[in-house]
Write a protein that holds these residues in place. Sequence first.
Motif, mmCIF file in Angstrom:
data_model
loop_
_atom_site.group_PDB
_atom_site.id
_atom_site.type_symbol
_atom_site.label_atom_id
_atom_site.label_comp_id
_atom_site.label_asym_id
_atom_site.label_seq_id
_atom_site.Cartn_x
_atom_site.Cartn_y
_atom_site.Cartn_z
ATOM 1 N N GLY A 144 76.057 112.504 -12.565
ATOM 2 C CA GLY A 144 76.104 112.118 -13.973
ATOM 3 C C GLY A 144 77.315 111.273 -14.294
ATOM 4 N N GLY A 145 78.448 111.581 -13.693
ATOM 5 C CA GLY A 145 79.642 110.789 -13.930
ATOM 6 C C GLY A 145 79.496 109.381 -13.394
ATOM 7 N N ILE A 146 78.864 109.267 -12.225
ATOM 8 C CA ILE A 146 78.644 107.938 -11.655
ATOM 9 C C ILE A 146 77.732 107.105 -12.543
ATOM 10 N N VAL A 147 76.713 107.769 -13.088
ATOM 11 C CA VAL A 147 75.794 107.045 -13.974
ATOM 12 C C VAL A 147 76.520 106.574 -15.231
ATOM 13 N N ILE A 148 77.385 107.424 -15.779
ATOM 14 C CA ILE A 148 78.119 107.050 -16.982
ATOM 15 C C ILE A 148 79.054 105.876 -16.711
ATOM 16 N N LEU A 149 79.760 105.933 -15.560
ATOM 17 C CA LEU A 149 80.638 104.820 -15.211
ATOM 18 C C LEU A 149 79.859 103.521 -15.012
ATOM 19 N N ALA A 150 78.675 103.609 -14.415
ATOM 20 C CA ALA A 150 77.853 102.421 -14.205
ATOM 21 C C ALA A 150 77.379 101.843 -15.532
ATOM 22 N N LEU A 151 77.008 102.740 -16.463
ATOM 23 C CA LEU A 151 76.576 102.257 -17.768
ATOM 24 C C LEU A 151 77.719 101.604 -18.542
ATOM 25 N N LEU A 152 78.917 102.192 -18.436
ATOM 26 C CA LEU A 152 80.068 101.598 -19.101
ATOM 27 C C LEU A 152 80.394 100.212 -18.530
ATOM 28 N N ALA A 153 80.351 100.101 -17.190
ATOM 29 C CA ALA A 153 80.616 98.799 -16.571
ATOM 30 C C ALA A 153 79.553 97.785 -16.967
ATOM 31 N N LEU A 154 78.295 98.257 -17.048
ATOM 32 C CA LEU A 154 77.212 97.350 -17.444
ATOM 33 C C LEU A 154 77.386 96.899 -18.890
ATOM 34 N N LEU A 155 77.821 97.824 -19.755
ATOM 35 C CA LEU A 155 78.023 97.488 -21.159
ATOM 36 C C LEU A 155 79.156 96.492 -21.323
ATOM 37 N N VAL A 156 80.232 96.714 -20.583
ATOM 38 C CA VAL A 156 81.363 95.792 -20.677
ATOM 39 C C VAL A 156 80.989 94.404 -20.179
ATOM 40 N N SER A 157 80.246 94.334 -19.107
ATOM 41 C CA SER A 157 79.845 93.036 -18.562
ATOM 42 C C SER A 157 78.828 92.329 -19.437
ATOM 43 N N ALA A 158 78.163 93.093 -20.324
ATOM 44 C CA ALA A 158 77.154 92.485 -21.188
ATOM 45 C C ALA A 158 77.752 91.896 -22.457
ATOM 46 N N LEU A 159 78.997 92.178 -22.734
ATOM 47 C CA LEU A 159 79.621 91.693 -23.964
ATOM 48 C C LEU A 159 80.268 90.339 -23.736
ATOM 49 N N ARG A 160 80.074 89.431 -24.682
ATOM 50 C CA ARG A 160 80.695 88.117 -24.670
ATOM 51 C C ARG A 160 81.307 87.859 -26.044
ATOM 52 N N ILE A 161 82.425 87.170 -26.032
ATOM 53 C CA ILE A 161 83.078 86.795 -27.284
ATOM 54 C C ILE A 161 83.090 85.267 -27.369
ATOM 55 N N LEU A 162 82.460 84.769 -28.403
ATOM 56 C CA LEU A 162 82.391 83.322 -28.634
ATOM 57 C C LEU A 162 83.292 82.958 -29.806
ATOM 58 N N ARG A 163 84.110 81.906 -29.619
ATOM 59 C CA ARG A 163 84.991 81.443 -30.685
ATOM 60 C C ARG A 163 84.191 80.737 -31.772
ATOM 61 N N GLU A 164 84.889 80.425 -32.855
ATOM 62 C CA GLU A 164 84.221 79.814 -34.002
ATOM 63 C C GLU A 164 83.575 78.487 -33.642
ATOM 64 N N TYR A 165 84.171 77.732 -32.730
ATOM 65 C CA TYR A 165 83.646 76.422 -32.354
ATOM 66 C C TYR A 165 82.731 76.476 -31.134
ATOM 67 N N GLU A 166 82.331 77.653 -30.705
ATOM 68 C CA GLU A 166 81.471 77.805 -29.529
ATOM 69 C C GLU A 166 80.131 78.394 -29.916
ATOM 70 N N ARG A 167 79.121 78.032 -29.141
ATOM 71 C CA ARG A 167 77.798 78.632 -29.254
ATOM 72 C C ARG A 167 77.314 78.972 -27.854
ATOM 73 N N GLY A 168 76.460 79.989 -27.784
ATOM 74 C CA GLY A 168 75.917 80.400 -26.497
ATOM 75 C C GLY A 168 74.417 80.166 -26.445
ATOM 76 N N VAL A 169 73.966 79.364 -25.485
ATOM 77 C CA VAL A 169 72.537 79.135 -25.272
ATOM 78 C C VAL A 169 72.061 80.191 -24.279
ATOM 79 N N VAL A 170 71.220 81.105 -24.737
ATOM 80 C CA VAL A 170 70.807 82.263 -23.946
ATOM 81 C C VAL A 170 69.421 82.006 -23.363
ATOM 82 N N PHE A 171 69.304 82.261 -22.061
ATOM 83 C CA PHE A 171 68.030 82.182 -21.351
ATOM 84 C C PHE A 171 67.645 83.599 -20.914
#
Length: 256
Positions: free
Chosen positions: A8-35
């Motif tokens: 269970g701990g391994i699964v939680i750590l994997a989910l946390l790493a996946l969540l962190v890698s899924a987050l992106r921060i775009l500045r005011e002058y940036e846009r993200g084209v998502v595929f």
Amino acid sequence: MIFNFGFGGIVILALLALLVSALRILREYERGVVFQLGRFWKVKGPGLVFVIPGIQQMVRVDLRTLVLDVPKQDVISRDNVSVQVNAVVYFRVVDPQKAIIQVENYANATSQLAQTTLRAVLGKHDLDEMLAERERLNMDIQQVLDAQTDAWGIKVSNVEIKHVDLDESMVRAIARQAEAERERRAKVIHAEGELQASEKLMQAAQMLAREPGAMQLRYMQTLGSIAHDKTNTIVFPMPVDLLAGLAEALRPRGQS
């Protein structure tokens, strides 16, 4: 210290790493084209953006105005003069979806298009127009570029021609032409002055011809103006009618 993690701990750590890698921060002058699975999904940003790892991919696009320095181009003008011209182009992305999907590298594509457009537009004009009408040429190049890059989601806001380089022989020829033009203007101005002076002299002659005594007064005034110089001897004819007037004034009264 040894930490023992269960499944269970391994699964939680994997989910946390996946969540962190899924987050992106775009500045005011940036846009993200998502595929999503290789297909276009949507344009996101600015702010915090969530991208599902492995399923979605995002390409960042900068919406700020970019400055493109167009290198020197060899241009042959309409009057067959070879010159080297460089310019600067200001453009920005107005549609991130088109800028990523319709063209592989929008900055490089705009650069190559600007070079060919610069040669094509300037080749339709004479050298004098390149040197004297840069504002109009800048507008022509900007309109052509903007029309062609509209399909890429690019807006060309301004084009400025920086330098028009000529060889030494052409510079000397232009200098001689400018000198000849100044001489022509000087001769025209001198001729106009002579014409105006002749018209004024004709009017003065007409006015003097109306009264016989006016010519005599003018004659005496001219003599008075040249009599100040005492180093020269002036010989002038005496008008007969003036002598007759003097003789009449000196004749004793009562004699006829």
